[in-house]
Design a protein around this motif. Structure first.
Motif, PDB file in Angstrom:
ATOM      1  N   CYS A 163      51.867  43.463  42.937  1.00 29.38           N
ATOM      2  CA  CYS A 163      50.940  43.356  44.079  1.00 29.38           C
ATOM      3  C   CYS A 163      49.688  44.201  43.884  1.00 29.38           C
ATOM      4  N   ASP A 164      48.557  43.502  43.745  1.00 28.67           N
ATOM      5  CA  ASP A 164      47.262  44.175  43.793  1.00 28.67           C
ATOM      6  C   ASP A 164      46.397  43.436  44.809  1.00 28.67           C
ATOM      7  N   LYS A 165      45.119  43.818  44.917  1.00 27.56           N
ATOM      8  CA  LYS A 165      44.245  43.226  45.937  1.00 27.56           C
ATOM      9  C   LYS A 165      44.091  41.722  45.725  1.00 27.56           C
ATOM     10  N   VAL A 166      43.856  41.308  44.474  1.00 24.01           N
ATOM     11  CA  VAL A 166      43.649  39.894  44.177  1.00 24.01           C
ATOM     12  C   VAL A 166      44.924  39.100  44.472  1.00 24.01           C
ATOM     13  N   TYR A 167      46.057  39.613  44.046  1.00 27.17           N
ATOM     14  CA  TYR A 167      47.331  38.905  44.248  1.00 27.17           C
ATOM     15  C   TYR A 167      47.608  38.722  45.737  1.00 27.17           C
ATOM     16  N   ALA A 168      47.417  39.805  46.510  1.00 29.34           N
ATOM     17  CA  ALA A 168      47.696  39.736  47.943  1.00 29.34           C
ATOM     18  C   ALA A 168      46.801  38.713  48.635  1.00 29.34           C
ATOM     19  N   GLN A 169      45.519  38.733  48.259  1.00 25.20           N
ATOM     20  CA  GLN A 169      44.573  37.799  48.884  1.00 25.20           C
ATOM     21  C   GLN A 169      44.917  36.346  48.545  1.00 25.20           C
ATOM     22  N   LYS A 170      45.209  36.067  47.279  1.00 29.00           N
ATOM     23  CA  LYS A 170      45.542  34.699  46.877  1.00 29.00           C
ATOM     24  C   LYS A 170      46.869  34.238  47.483  1.00 29.00           C
ATOM     25  N   ALA A 171      47.807  35.167  47.592  1.00 30.08           N
ATOM     26  CA  ALA A 171      49.098  34.807  48.188  1.00 30.08           C
ATOM     27  C   ALA A 171      48.930  34.456  49.654  1.00 30.08           C
ATOM     28  N   ASN A 172      48.117  35.261  50.347  1.00 26.65           N
ATOM     29  CA  ASN A 172      47.906  35.003  51.777  1.00 26.65           C
ATOM     30  C   ASN A 172      47.123  33.714  52.012  1.00 26.65           C
ATOM     31  N   ASP A 173      46.182  33.426  51.075  1.00 29.48           N
ATOM     32  CA  ASP A 173      45.355  32.220  51.219  1.00 29.48           C
ATOM     33  C   ASP A 173      45.993  30.995  50.563  1.00 29.48           C
ATOM     34  N   ARG A 174      47.121  31.214  49.846  1.00 30.09           N
ATOM     35  CA  ARG A 174      47.793  30.136  49.118  1.00 30.09           C
ATOM     36  C   ARG A 174      46.839  29.448  48.139  1.00 30.09           C
ATOM     37  N   THR A 175      46.112  30.260  47.362  1.00 31.57           N
ATOM     38  CA  THR A 175      45.151  29.700  46.405  1.00 31.57           C
ATOM     39  C   THR A 175      45.545  30.062  44.980  1.00 31.57           C
ATOM     40  N   GLY A 176      45.155  29.198  44.021  1.00 30.29           N
ATOM     41  CA  GLY A 176      45.394  29.457  42.603  1.00 30.29           C
ATOM     42  C   GLY A 176      46.858  29.439  42.259  1.00 30.29           C
ATOM     43  N   GLY A 177      47.119  29.888  41.040  1.00 28.81           N
ATOM     44  CA  GLY A 177      48.509  29.945  40.580  1.00 28.81           C
ATOM     45  C   GLY A 177      49.357  30.867  41.421  1.00 28.81           C
ATOM     46  N   VAL A 186      56.206  45.156  43.564  1.00 27.02           N
ATOM     47  CA  VAL A 186      55.792  46.295  42.744  1.00 27.02           C
ATOM     48  C   VAL A 186      54.312  46.535  43.019  1.00 27.02           C
ATOM     49  N   ILE A 187      53.982  47.677  43.605  1.00 28.82           N
ATOM     50  CA  ILE A 187      52.596  47.971  43.991  1.00 28.82           C
ATOM     51  C   ILE A 187      51.795  48.401  42.771  1.00 28.82           C
ATOM     52  N   ALA A 188      50.712  47.665  42.513  1.00 31.71           N
ATOM     53  CA  ALA A 188      49.830  47.990  41.384  1.00 31.71           C
ATOM     54  C   ALA A 188      48.505  48.572  41.855  1.00 31.71           C
ATOM     55  N   GLU A 189      48.215  48.415  43.144  1.00 35.42           N
ATOM     56  CA  GLU A 189      46.907  48.861  43.650  1.00 35.42           C
ATOM     57  C   GLU A 189      47.017  49.144  45.151  1.00 35.42           C
ATOM     58  N   LYS A 190      46.216  50.139  45.607  1.00 35.04           N
ATOM     59  CA  LYS A 190      46.165  50.465  47.026  1.00 35.04           C
ATOM     60  C   LYS A 190      44.716  50.454  47.482  1.00 35.04           C
ATOM     61  N   SER A 191      44.533  50.326  48.786  1.00 33.42           N
ATOM     62  CA  SER A 191      43.188  50.336  49.367  1.00 33.42           C
ATOM     63  C   SER A 191      42.653  51.759  49.402  1.00 33.42           C
ATOM     64  N   GLU A 192      41.388  51.911  49.797  1.00 28.16           N
ATOM     65  CA  GLU A 192      40.765  53.228  49.840  1.00 28.16           C
ATOM     66  C   GLU A 192      41.478  54.180  50.788  1.00 28.16           C
ATOM     67  N   ASP A 193      42.067  53.646  51.841  1.00 29.77           N
ATOM     68  CA  ASP A 193      42.793  54.503  52.788  1.00 29.77           C
ATOM     69  C   ASP A 193      44.275  54.655  52.429  1.00 29.77           C
ATOM     70  N   GLY A 194      44.653  54.272  51.198  1.00 30.86           N
ATOM     71  CA  GLY A 194      46.000  54.522  50.700  1.00 30.86           C
ATOM     72  C   GLY A 194      47.033  53.493  51.076  1.00 30.86           C
ATOM     73  N   LYS A 195      46.641  52.384  51.649  1.00 28.55           N
ATOM     74  CA  LYS A 195      47.600  51.350  52.029  1.00 28.55           C
ATOM     75  C   LYS A 195      47.801  50.390  50.861  1.00 28.55           C
ATOM     76  N   PRO A 196      49.053  50.049  50.559  1.00 32.37           N
ATOM     77  CA  PRO A 196      49.308  49.143  49.429  1.00 32.37           C
ATOM     78  C   PRO A 196      48.877  47.719  49.763  1.00 32.37           C
ATOM     79  N   TYR A 197      48.380  47.022  48.751  1.00 38.84           N
ATOM     80  CA  TYR A 197      48.075  45.600  48.911  1.00 38.84           C
ATOM     81  C   TYR A 197      49.365  44.807  48.720  1.00 38.84           C
ATOM     82  N   VAL A 198      49.844  44.216  49.796  1.00 38.89           N
ATOM     83  CA  VAL A 198      51.100  43.462  49.762  1.00 38.89           C
ATOM     84  C   VAL A 198      50.906  42.149  50.503  1.00 38.89           C
ATOM     85  N   LYS A 238      55.625  41.908  53.344  1.00 38.15           N
ATOM     86  CA  LYS A 238      55.039  43.169  53.793  1.00 38.15           C
ATOM     87  C   LYS A 238      56.092  44.174  54.274  1.00 38.15           C
ATOM     88  N   THR A 239      57.197  43.689  54.820  1.00 39.16           N
ATOM     89  CA  THR A 239      58.211  44.585  55.386  1.00 39.16           C
ATOM     90  C   THR A 239      59.258  45.032  54.363  1.00 39.16           C
TER      91      THR A 239
END
Length: 482
Positions: free
Chosen positions: A68-82, A106-118, A123-124
């Motif tokens: 899970c990184d920012k790109v993965y989370a965004q694509k998963a939520n938007d159901r886009t790409g592979g 597996v968290i690979a990246e977090k936001s500036e305020d320390g929240k993991p991109y999931v 998410k739970t």
């Protein structure tokens, strides 16, 4: 997971985590994990969607890592790409499959305020965090343990209900609570107060076990019922040893008080003018067993100074069942042969051919693991016999009986006490000097020379007598090795 099975995993990720994923996959492979990765296993001309679906649903793949990184989370939520395609497959499995622990975020990246991109759909879930270099190794170990199903913390095996909970006659809560208070005491005065209260309460609890004119069978049954009380006293001893106090002297004084109160009929009936020794036999049995167990504990922690204090202490003990006749004695006064059980009860039972019923029962039915095993109890009993002559107790004390300790349990000893053969080492002899209260190698040899074999120290039908220290080592061999 079976011990011989190689774990197989699939990694779902976005191109944005290429470097982390490749390094992670290579490391997992080096640790015996079969990793399915598109870079290695997806060939030209193959259908990427079919590959993903096969991997997610493959029953041989035990874990699916979702990086899970920012790109993965965004694509998963938007159901886009592979990633979107994999999300459709994985989310349907997560919501429809009972074995949901297969999927590990597996968290690979977090936001500036320390929240993991999931991704929202996981998410739970509890995740592994590989985004922080400082905690990477700890988290990697957690991941590896998860894959191999070898958790760092495992639920202990379910034990048995404490015996004292089933005891109808006596409430042991106060004993348990006083041990807790001793451990938690922050001042010497409070600790001493709790120690004193425990010893008083212990005797009060034991007094409940008296039963006048009890049959031999009933005496045996009552003895079996004393085990919870004995176990609390042993916890008390272990607690005292942990506090750093002069616990051996406290325990020795406790045995003196216990003996004097529980072998005197006036403790139970202040106005008694007649009594039978048989009515108090249960307490002599209890004290005998308890003394052996205390020595077993001290041998376990190798506190030979404490053993020396217990064995050289002058015990001022009652010699009359009616009290008022206290004389100095040594530890051998606690040695007890129960005529009621061995001569009256045992011959009428299926255990009639045993050398000793009491020795058998305390070595086979009275264990308190891990310290008080049957072997440890038997060894301690033999130990008390083997060291007896070294102290010359009969010459130092005005005993009302010959000072000796018959080792009831010697027939149950599988291994000789380790102390004696080790005396070949000069360094180990220092510990034995403490045990016997001497300050030189020659003095140690002198006291050991008194610990000779006695062929009379055996059961009538036994071929073998109890071994002495000199059966294990020759005097001239003591201190010959460095």
């Amino acid at each position: 997971m079976k011990e011989d099975r190689i774990p197989k995993i699939f990694i779902s990720y976005s191109w944005s985590s290429d470097a982390l994923v490749l390094e992670l996959a290579q490391r997992l492979v080096s640790h015996g994990v079969d990793v399915v990765l598109d870079k290695w296993d997806l060939k030209e001309g193959q259908d990427k969607y079919a590959f993903m679906e096969r991997c997610v649903n493959d029953p041989e793949i035990t874990k699916v890592l979702i990086i899970c990184d920012k790109v993965y989370a965004q694509k998963a939520n938007d159901r886009t790409g592979g990633v979107g395609d994999e999300t459709v497959i994985i989310s349907s499995e997560i919501y429809g499959n009972m074995k949901q622990e297969k999927f590990i975020p597996v968290i690979a990246e977090k936001s500036e305020d320390g929240k993991p991109y999931v991704p929202t759909y996981i998410k739970t879930r509890i995740y592994i965090d590989l985004s922080d270099p400082e905690t990477y190794e700890i988290e990697y170990e957690k991941l590896l343990r998860n894959i191999y199903e070898k958790p760092q913390f495992t639920k202990p095996k379910l034990g048995k209900m404490p015996e004292w909970l089933d005891e109808e006659k006596t409430d042991f809560f106060q004993l348990k609570d006083l041990i807790r208070q001793i451990r938690g005491s922050n001042t010497d005065n409070k600790r001493k107060s709790c120690i004193s209260r425990f010893q008083i309460t212990h005797i009060e609890v034991l007094k409940e076990y008296i039963e006048k004119n009890a049959s031999p069978e009933r005496v045996y049954e009552i003895f079996l019922n004393t085990k919870p009380v004995r176990d609390f006293f042993l916890e008390f001893v272990e607690t005292l040893a942990e506090t750093g106090t002069d616990y051996a002297e406290i325990i020795a004084e406790g045995f003196e008080t216990m003996y004097n109160q529980l072998t005197c009929i006036k403790t139970f009936e202040p106005n008694a003018n007649s009594a039978s020794q048989d009515d108090l036999d249960i307490f002599k049995i209890y004290i005998w067993e308890l003394f052996i167990c205390v020595i077993a504990f001290m041998r376990h922690i190798k506190d030979y100074a404490a053993i020396n204090e217990m064995l050289t202490y002058t015990y001022f003990l009652e010699t009359s069942i009616f009290g008022g006749a206290i004389k100095p004695n040594n530890y051998t006064a606690f040695r007890h042969h129960s005529r009621i059980i061995e001569e009256c009860y045992k011959p009428k039972t299926e255990m009639k051919n045993k050398y000793t019923l009491m020795g058998d029962v305390i070595c086979s039915q009275r264990e308190k693991l891990p310290i008080y095993t049957g072997e440890a109890i038997a060894e301690a009993d033999l130990f008390l016999y083997q060291v007896c002559n070294a102290y010359e107790l009969s010459e130092n004390e005005q005993s009302w009986h010959k000072a000796y300790w018959f080792p009831t349990c010697y027939v149950y000893v599988k291994n000789m006490p380790i102390e004696w053969e080790k005396m070949k080492s000069r360094r180990y002899c220092d510990k034995m000097m403490v045990l016997f209260g001497v300050d030189s190698l020659e003095a140690l040899k002198t006291v050991i020379s008194r610990c000779t074999f006695d062929s009379k120290m055996k059961y009538p039908r036994s071929w073998d007598a109890a071994p002495a220290i000199l059966n294990c080592i020759q005097v001239e061999d003591i201190g010959t090795l460095s």
